[in-house]
Design a protein around this motif. Structure first.
Motif, mmCIF file in Angstrom:
data_model
loop_
_atom_site.group_PDB
_atom_site.id
_atom_site.type_symbol
_atom_site.label_atom_id
_atom_site.label_comp_id
_atom_site.label_asym_id
_atom_site.label_seq_id
_atom_site.Cartn_x
_atom_site.Cartn_y
_atom_site.Cartn_z
ATOM 1 N N LEU A 266 72.726 52.900 -41.750
ATOM 2 C CA LEU A 266 73.671 51.833 -42.054
ATOM 3 C C LEU A 266 73.180 50.508 -41.494
ATOM 4 O O LEU A 266 73.187 49.469 -42.187
ATOM 5 C CB LEU A 266 75.044 52.172 -41.476
ATOM 6 C CG LEU A 266 76.148 51.132 -41.704
ATOM 7 C CD1 LEU A 266 76.374 50.896 -43.189
ATOM 8 C CD2 LEU A 266 77.445 51.580 -41.028
ATOM 9 N N LEU A 267 72.701 50.530 -40.245
ATOM 10 C CA LEU A 267 72.200 49.304 -39.629
ATOM 11 C C LEU A 267 70.948 48.808 -40.348
ATOM 12 O O LEU A 267 70.800 47.608 -40.613
ATOM 13 C CB LEU A 267 71.901 49.562 -38.155
ATOM 14 C CG LEU A 267 71.385 48.367 -37.351
ATOM 15 C CD1 LEU A 267 72.424 47.241 -37.335
ATOM 16 C CD2 LEU A 267 71.038 48.792 -35.921
ATOM 17 N N SER A 268 70.054 49.738 -40.680
ATOM 18 C CA SER A 268 68.813 49.357 -41.360
ATOM 19 C C SER A 268 69.089 48.755 -42.728
ATOM 20 O O SER A 268 68.415 47.817 -43.159
ATOM 21 C CB SER A 268 67.905 50.584 -41.519
ATOM 22 O OG SER A 268 67.491 51.075 -40.263
ATOM 23 N N ALA A 269 70.096 49.301 -43.422
ATOM 24 C CA ALA A 269 70.447 48.773 -44.746
ATOM 25 C C ALA A 269 71.012 47.367 -44.625
ATOM 26 O O ALA A 269 70.674 46.476 -45.429
ATOM 27 C CB ALA A 269 71.445 49.700 -45.426
ATOM 28 N N LEU A 271 70.422 45.195 -42.277
ATOM 29 C CA LEU A 271 69.374 44.267 -41.854
ATOM 30 C C LEU A 271 68.179 44.268 -42.801
ATOM 31 O O LEU A 271 67.260 43.471 -42.616
ATOM 32 C CB LEU A 271 68.895 44.643 -40.436
ATOM 33 C CG LEU A 271 69.948 44.566 -39.332
ATOM 34 C CD1 LEU A 271 69.358 45.021 -38.001
ATOM 35 C CD2 LEU A 271 70.498 43.138 -39.220
ATOM 36 N N ARG A 272 68.220 45.153 -43.805
ATOM 37 C CA ARG A 272 67.127 45.289 -44.779
ATOM 38 C C ARG A 272 65.773 45.448 -44.092
ATOM 39 O O ARG A 272 64.792 44.759 -44.405
ATOM 40 C CB ARG A 272 67.111 44.097 -45.742
ATOM 41 C CG ARG A 272 68.384 43.963 -46.555
ATOM 42 C CD ARG A 272 68.283 42.860 -47.580
ATOM 43 N NE ARG A 272 67.288 43.147 -48.602
ATOM 44 C CZ ARG A 272 67.490 43.947 -49.641
ATOM 45 N NH1 ARG A 272 68.655 44.567 -49.794
ATOM 46 N NH2 ARG A 272 66.540 44.137 -50.533
ATOM 47 N N ARG A 273 65.730 46.361 -43.163
ATOM 48 C CA ARG A 273 64.486 46.618 -42.443
ATOM 49 C C ARG A 273 63.447 47.237 -43.371
ATOM 50 O O ARG A 273 63.775 48.083 -44.209
ATOM 51 C CB ARG A 273 64.754 47.556 -41.267
ATOM 52 C CG ARG A 273 65.549 46.899 -40.138
ATOM 53 C CD ARG A 273 65.868 47.882 -39.048
ATOM 54 N NE ARG A 273 66.511 47.232 -37.910
ATOM 55 C CZ ARG A 273 67.093 47.873 -36.907
ATOM 56 N NH1 ARG A 273 67.131 49.208 -36.903
ATOM 57 N NH2 ARG A 273 67.630 47.202 -35.917
ATOM 58 N N PRO A 274 62.180 46.868 -43.237
ATOM 59 C CA PRO A 274 61.141 47.370 -44.141
ATOM 60 C C PRO A 274 61.000 48.892 -44.124
ATOM 61 O O PRO A 274 60.698 49.501 -45.145
ATOM 62 C CB PRO A 274 59.859 46.693 -43.620
ATOM 63 C CG PRO A 274 60.348 45.468 -42.902
ATOM 64 C CD PRO A 274 61.665 45.848 -42.311
ATOM 65 N N GLY A 275 61.235 49.517 -42.973
ATOM 66 C CA GLY A 275 61.061 50.958 -42.873
ATOM 67 C C GLY A 275 62.331 51.758 -43.068
ATOM 68 O O GLY A 275 62.401 52.921 -42.659
#
Length: 331
Positions: A266-269, A271-275
């Motif tokens: 959820l956090l990565s989505a 922040l749109r993190r590359p990985g």
């Protein structure tokens, strides 16, 4: 040395991939004299691979056998391929793979070195250039990593890019369970039985193949669906052994993974993190360990894939000849 190896290539409506796989076998170095036959197990009810086999037979340096497996399903295709040969050693190559010139020689050398019943080799994943931000993840997903040296291993992989001793690893006339035709996992069941019999598994570090993912499979949605199915494997294998404490253990592991990687996803989505694709993958595998029973199994192969292909008019080439439950990308 006598010819004692059959290379079996299950295929379903993938003419270009099949020809690439066959030609990669034809140019094997240091092992052609060991190949008793190359068997194409055609899983298309219409028998679409037969003309390709007939065309290539004249230039094949080894016997080339066509075996029709008209009931779609990865287990059926592998069983039909086995029935077409009596070779004591069986190598499986999928129709989306191309073997390196030293592939079979490396598998055979590793078998002698380790005395393993089943040998696995490394795979380089190849995806279309337009795969976008998921390219690196998808290449790892369709690939298979392992040790840099040959030896025995406790890691179990899928049938694609493998060598098996028929007498010990492939018992009976149809060792792959056709119940798994649409869901995959035929290799899980086979190897669970082999482990129960004290079988040995090995890794052939030099037995490289390339796996080419077609555009309709080189997507995040497809990869995560298969990641969920891969995640089911530890729980399902424990259940097949009637190891109920093991099932509970894997379900608890899966619940923890789902909680941790779900929050991270959820956090990565956001922040749109590359990985972030790797994070989604780990969450999907955790969910699979929890929801492992038959009712939750995705239908990825066989008749289900043919039906989807008919609706979407894309090639249903994954229905046979891919590693059904390759754990190489993690547990």
């Amino acid at each position: 040395m006598a010819a004692d190896v059959a290379v079996i290539i299950p295929t379903l409506r993938r003419p270009e991939g099949l020809e690439r796989a066959l030609r990669s076998v034809f140019v094997q170095v240091g092992s052609l004299d060991r190949i008793a036959a190359v068997v194409v197990a055609d899983n298309d009810p219409e028998g679409s691979a037969e003309p390709i086999v007939q065309r290539l037979r004249a230039e094949a340096p080894v016997p080339l056998i066509y075996a029709h497996a008209p009931v779609p399903g990865v287990a059926t295709a592998r069983n039909v391929g086995l029935a077409a040969t009596d070779a004591p050693l069986i190598a499986f190559l999928d129709d989306d793979e191309a073997a390196s010139p030293g592939w079979l020689a490396a598998l055979l050398e590793a078998q002698v070195q380790t005395d393993a019943d089943v040998l696995f080799g490394p795979i380089r994943g190849r995806v279309p250039e337009n795969a976008g931000w998921t390219s690196a993840y998808l290449e790892r997903f369709f690939g298979r990593d392992g040790p840099d040296v040959t030896g025995l291993t406790d890691d179990i992989h899928g049938c694609g890019n493998s060598l098996m001793v028929r007498a010990s690893a492939l018992p009976g006339h149809a060792p792959f369970d056709v119940v798994t035709n649409e869901t995959g996992g035929e290799d899980d069941r086979l190897f669970t039985g082999l482990m129960a019999r004290g079988g040995r598994f090995g890794w052939a570090a030099g037995a490289w193949v390339d796996e080419f993912a077609p555009p309709h499979r080189a997507t995040l949605r497809y990869a995560l669906t298969r990641a969920f199915a891969y995640g089911q494997s530890p729980s399902q294998m424990a259940a097949d052994r009637r190891d109920w404490p093991g099932v509970i253990k894997w379900m608890l592991v899966g619940a923890a993974q789902t909680a941790i990687w779900g929050a991270s996803s959820l956090l990565s989505a956001l922040l749109r993190r590359p990985g972030r694709a790797e994070t989604y993958d780990r969450c999907a595998r955790g969910l699979g360990k929890v929801f492992w029973t038959r009712g939750f199994e995705p239908k990825l192969y066989g008749a289900a894939m043919l039906a989807r292909a008919d609706r979407s008019s894309v090639s249903p080439s994954d229905a046979a000849g891919i590693p059904a439950r390759d754990r190489s990308s993690g547990s």
